[in-house]
Design a protein around this motif. Structure first.
Motif, PDB file in Angstrom:
ATOM      1  N   GLY A 196      38.547  35.058  34.146  1.00  0.00           N
ATOM      2  CA  GLY A 196      37.128  35.221  33.597  1.00  0.00           C
ATOM      3  C   GLY A 196      36.661  35.959  35.174  1.00  0.00           C
ATOM      4  N   SER A 197      37.319  37.598  34.885  1.00  0.00           N
ATOM      5  CA  SER A 197      37.644  38.163  36.496  1.00  0.00           C
ATOM      6  C   SER A 197      36.565  38.726  36.046  1.00  0.00           C
ATOM      7  N   PRO A 198      36.062  39.057  37.681  1.00  0.00           N
ATOM      8  CA  PRO A 198      34.675  40.388  37.563  1.00  0.00           C
ATOM      9  C   PRO A 198      36.198  41.285  37.880  1.00  0.00           C
ATOM     10  N   ARG A 199      34.978  43.092  37.789  1.00  0.00           N
ATOM     11  CA  ARG A 199      35.872  44.145  37.817  1.00  0.00           C
ATOM     12  C   ARG A 199      36.064  44.421  39.791  1.00  0.00           C
ATOM     13  N   VAL A 200      37.312  44.656  39.861  1.00  0.00           N
ATOM     14  CA  VAL A 200      37.886  44.207  41.268  1.00  0.00           C
ATOM     15  C   VAL A 200      37.662  45.719  42.219  1.00  0.00           C
ATOM     16  N   GLY A 201      37.597  47.036  41.474  1.00  0.00           N
ATOM     17  CA  GLY A 201      37.594  47.841  42.357  1.00  0.00           C
ATOM     18  C   GLY A 201      37.227  49.454  41.460  1.00  0.00           C
ATOM     19  N   ASP A 202      36.927  50.951  41.653  1.00  0.00           N
ATOM     20  CA  ASP A 202      37.052  51.365  40.964  1.00  0.00           C
ATOM     21  C   ASP A 202      38.225  52.198  40.335  1.00  0.00           C
ATOM     22  N   HIS A 203      37.809  53.343  39.499  1.00  0.00           N
ATOM     23  CA  HIS A 203      38.812  54.237  38.727  1.00  0.00           C
ATOM     24  C   HIS A 203      40.195  54.311  39.226  1.00  0.00           C
ATOM     25  N   ASP A 204      39.816  54.669  40.838  1.00  0.00           N
ATOM     26  CA  ASP A 204      41.237  55.456  41.359  1.00  0.00           C
ATOM     27  C   ASP A 204      42.500  54.247  41.505  1.00  0.00           C
ATOM     28  N   PHE A 205      40.794  52.933  41.315  1.00  0.00           N
ATOM     29  CA  PHE A 205      42.408  51.926  42.486  1.00  0.00           C
ATOM     30  C   PHE A 205      43.146  51.528  41.226  1.00  0.00           C
ATOM     31  N   ALA A 206      42.304  51.418  39.757  1.00  0.00           N
ATOM     32  CA  ALA A 206      42.464  50.616  38.689  1.00  0.00           C
ATOM     33  C   ALA A 206      44.176  51.853  38.105  1.00  0.00           C
ATOM     34  N   ASP A 207      43.780  53.651  37.964  1.00  0.00           N
ATOM     35  CA  ASP A 207      44.653  53.432  37.453  1.00  0.00           C
ATOM     36  C   ASP A 207      45.965  53.184  38.557  1.00  0.00           C
ATOM     37  N   ASN A 208      45.990  52.811  39.958  1.00  0.00           N
ATOM     38  CA  ASN A 208      46.699  53.355  40.749  1.00  0.00           C
ATOM     39  C   ASN A 208      47.491  52.294  40.749  1.00  0.00           C
ATOM     40  N   TYR A 209      47.035  50.990  39.913  1.00  0.00           N
ATOM     41  CA  TYR A 209      46.774  49.168  39.816  1.00  0.00           C
ATOM     42  C   TYR A 209      48.610  49.803  38.940  1.00  0.00           C
ATOM     43  N   THR A 210      50.040  48.824  39.572  1.00  0.00           N
ATOM     44  CA  THR A 210      51.084  48.715  39.232  1.00  0.00           C
ATOM     45  C   THR A 210      51.465  47.305  38.645  1.00  0.00           C
ATOM     46  N   THR A 211      51.341  46.565  39.252  1.00  0.00           N
ATOM     47  CA  THR A 211      51.649  44.704  38.838  1.00  0.00           C
ATOM     48  C   THR A 211      51.006  44.102  37.320  1.00  0.00           C
ATOM     49  N   ALA A 212      52.133  43.880  36.475  1.00  0.00           N
ATOM     50  CA  ALA A 212      52.145  43.796  35.225  1.00  0.00           C
ATOM     51  C   ALA A 212      50.895  42.735  35.300  1.00  0.00           C
ATOM     52  N   THR A 213      49.330  43.171  34.594  1.00  0.00           N
ATOM     53  CA  THR A 213      48.122  42.073  34.294  1.00  0.00           C
ATOM     54  C   THR A 213      48.047  42.145  33.473  1.00  0.00           C
ATOM     55  N   TYR A 214      47.816  41.469  33.320  1.00  0.00           N
ATOM     56  CA  TYR A 214      47.000  40.179  31.693  1.00  0.00           C
ATOM     57  C   TYR A 214      45.789  39.356  32.422  1.00  0.00           C
ATOM     58  N   ARG A 215      44.428  40.232  31.298  1.00  0.00           N
ATOM     59  CA  ARG A 215      43.171  39.377  31.980  1.00  0.00           C
ATOM     60  C   ARG A 215      42.692  38.563  30.644  1.00  0.00           C
ATOM     61  N   PHE A 216      42.835  37.212  30.612  1.00  0.00           N
ATOM     62  CA  PHE A 216      41.674  36.429  30.484  1.00  0.00           C
ATOM     63  C   PHE A 216      40.005  36.773  29.997  1.00  0.00           C
ATOM     64  N   VAL A 217      39.631  37.272  28.989  1.00  0.00           N
ATOM     65  CA  VAL A 217      38.011  37.263  28.629  1.00  0.00           C
ATOM     66  C   VAL A 217      38.038  35.824  27.791  1.00  0.00           C
ATOM     67  N   ASN A 218      36.812  34.910  28.378  1.00  0.00           N
ATOM     68  CA  ASN A 218      36.509  34.008  26.945  1.00  0.00           C
ATOM     69  C   ASN A 218      35.333  34.705  26.521  1.00  0.00           C
ATOM     70  N   ASN A 219      35.136  34.797  25.625  1.00  0.00           N
ATOM     71  CA  ASN A 219      34.144  34.837  25.047  1.00  0.00           C
ATOM     72  C   ASN A 219      32.932  36.053  25.667  1.00  0.00           C
ATOM     73  N   ASN A 220      31.668  35.017  26.014  1.00  0.00           N
ATOM     74  CA  ASN A 220      30.518  35.914  26.364  1.00  0.00           C
ATOM     75  C   ASN A 220      30.630  35.457  27.659  1.00  0.00           C
ATOM     76  N   ASP A 221      31.851  35.275  28.350  1.00  0.00           N
ATOM     77  CA  ASP A 221      31.924  35.133  29.974  1.00  0.00           C
ATOM     78  C   ASP A 221      31.279  35.552  30.551  1.00  0.00           C
ATOM     79  N   ILE A 222      29.796  36.035  31.111  1.00  0.00           N
ATOM     80  CA  ILE A 222      29.474  36.819  32.271  1.00  0.00           C
ATOM     81  C   ILE A 222      29.832  37.647  33.000  1.00  0.00           C
ATOM     82  N   VAL A 223      30.711  36.627  33.895  1.00  0.00           N
ATOM     83  CA  VAL A 223      31.467  37.026  35.440  1.00  0.00           C
ATOM     84  C   VAL A 223      31.985  38.680  34.658  1.00  0.00           C
ATOM     85  N   THR A 224      32.679  38.561  33.759  1.00  0.00           N
ATOM     86  CA  THR A 224      33.765  39.502  33.366  1.00  0.00           C
ATOM     87  C   THR A 224      32.898  40.942  33.466  1.00  0.00           C
TER      88      THR A 224
END
Length: 308
Positions: A196-224
């Motif tokens: 249920g994670s919100p977005r954290v950073g901009d495109h540059d942050f996402a492009d430079n992020y190197t940790t293996a990440t698995y982001r779970f979203v439950n159906n209509n979770d608004i925070v995501t």
């Protein structure tokens, strides 16, 4: 070995039933026969379950209760970090550590202020990040006004004392955002699982992020769905949980849209059923209902035992 039993979805769909700290849940049940795969370099559904359990447990304020549950799961060393609105723990044994952050509590004004501090802020030359999330992590990462050393020093210490220790970051909601930033700052990070994670950073942050990440979203979770994608971008591999509890890897927009609609319709049916039985406290919005951390735990466990 006893047959694995699916966990039931919660029957109390009130706000307190879904979001209050849960001290009746049987944390890490069957963990001895389903151990954390701390040496894996790829996604492991059992690790998703372990870290979802930790992300539910961190909401409990009773430190002795939390420490005992972690000890029973084979993590005898637990250190808590708390400063103003930021709360977290680092639990470890000789093989791996779980670094877990607590999510938003609507009764805590500092959590709300953090969530609403939306402007993007510079992040060590690696893009821009949500200013409120960055400030919240700073409170424990480099804290100097508390009665214990900060999280960064603690991670460096346990890594030096345990050669080969692997570090796993996790959290739900606001906790997921803080875990994302912490994994990026950490001396090392072997994996990040968020719920249920919100977005954290901009495109540059996402492009430079190197940790293996698995982001779970439950159906209509608004925070995501926040902050808006016009300035922010999600990171990692999407693990989308549909309205039937099935988990899809990076599904296309059509599949998500179809399941979001059926999820809304199904929730309306559950809502009318609750009201017809006199339960008027059920959360009316599926957007908020689907954000509850207990849904992530239950559905990830049920998916894990189904696919074994």
């Amino acid at each position: 070995m006893n047959a694995l039993v699916p966990k039931p979805l919660p029957t109390d769909r009130s706000f307190d039933g879904l979001f209050a700290a849960n001290t009746t849940y049987d944390y890490f049940r069957d963990c001895d026969s389903h151990p954390f795969r701390y040496t894996s370099n790829s996604y492991q559904s059992v690790n998703g379950w372990w870290l979802a359990e930790a992300s539910l447990l961190v909401y409990v304020r009773d430190r002795s209760f939390v420490a005992e549950k972690l000890k029973s799961a084979g993590l005898p060393h637990c250190h808590f970090f708390e400063n103003r609105g930021t709360q977290s723990f680092v639990a470890h044994n000789e093989n791996f550590a779980i670094i877990c952050f607590r999510g938003t509590e609507v009764s805590e004004i500092e959590d709300i202020v953090t969530d609403l501090d939306l402007p993007l802020s510079a992040h060590d030359g690696r893009g821009l990040v949500h200013r409120g999330f960055k400030k919240a992590l700073d409170l424990v990462w480099n804290m100097t006004d508390c009665d214990s050393h900060n999280m960064l020093n603690h991670l460096n210490t346990i890594c030096s004392e345990n050669s080969g220790l692997t570090l796993w970051f996790t959290g739900h909601s606001l906790g997921a955002a803080l875990a994302t930033l912490a994994a990026e700052r950490s001396p090392k990070a072997d994996g990040l699982y968020t719920f249920g994670s919100p977005r954290v950073g901009d495109h540059d942050f996402a492009d430079n992020y190197t940790t293996a990440t698995y982001r779970f979203v439950n159906n209509n979770d608004i925070v995501t769905m926040v902050p808006p994608a016009i300035s922010y971008r999600h990171i990692g591999q999407l693990k989308y949980i549909d309205d039937a509890g099935l988990i899809h890897d990076n599904p296309n927009c059509w599949l998500q849209m179809k399941n979001r609609i059926t999820g809304h319709v199904g929730h309306l049916g559950d809502l009318f059923n609750s009201w017809s039985h006199g339960d008027l406290d059920a959360i009316p919005s599926d957007y908020l209902n689907d954000h509850a951390p207990i849904y992530y735990v239950v559905r990830i466990w049920n998916s894990y035992i189904k696919d074994r």
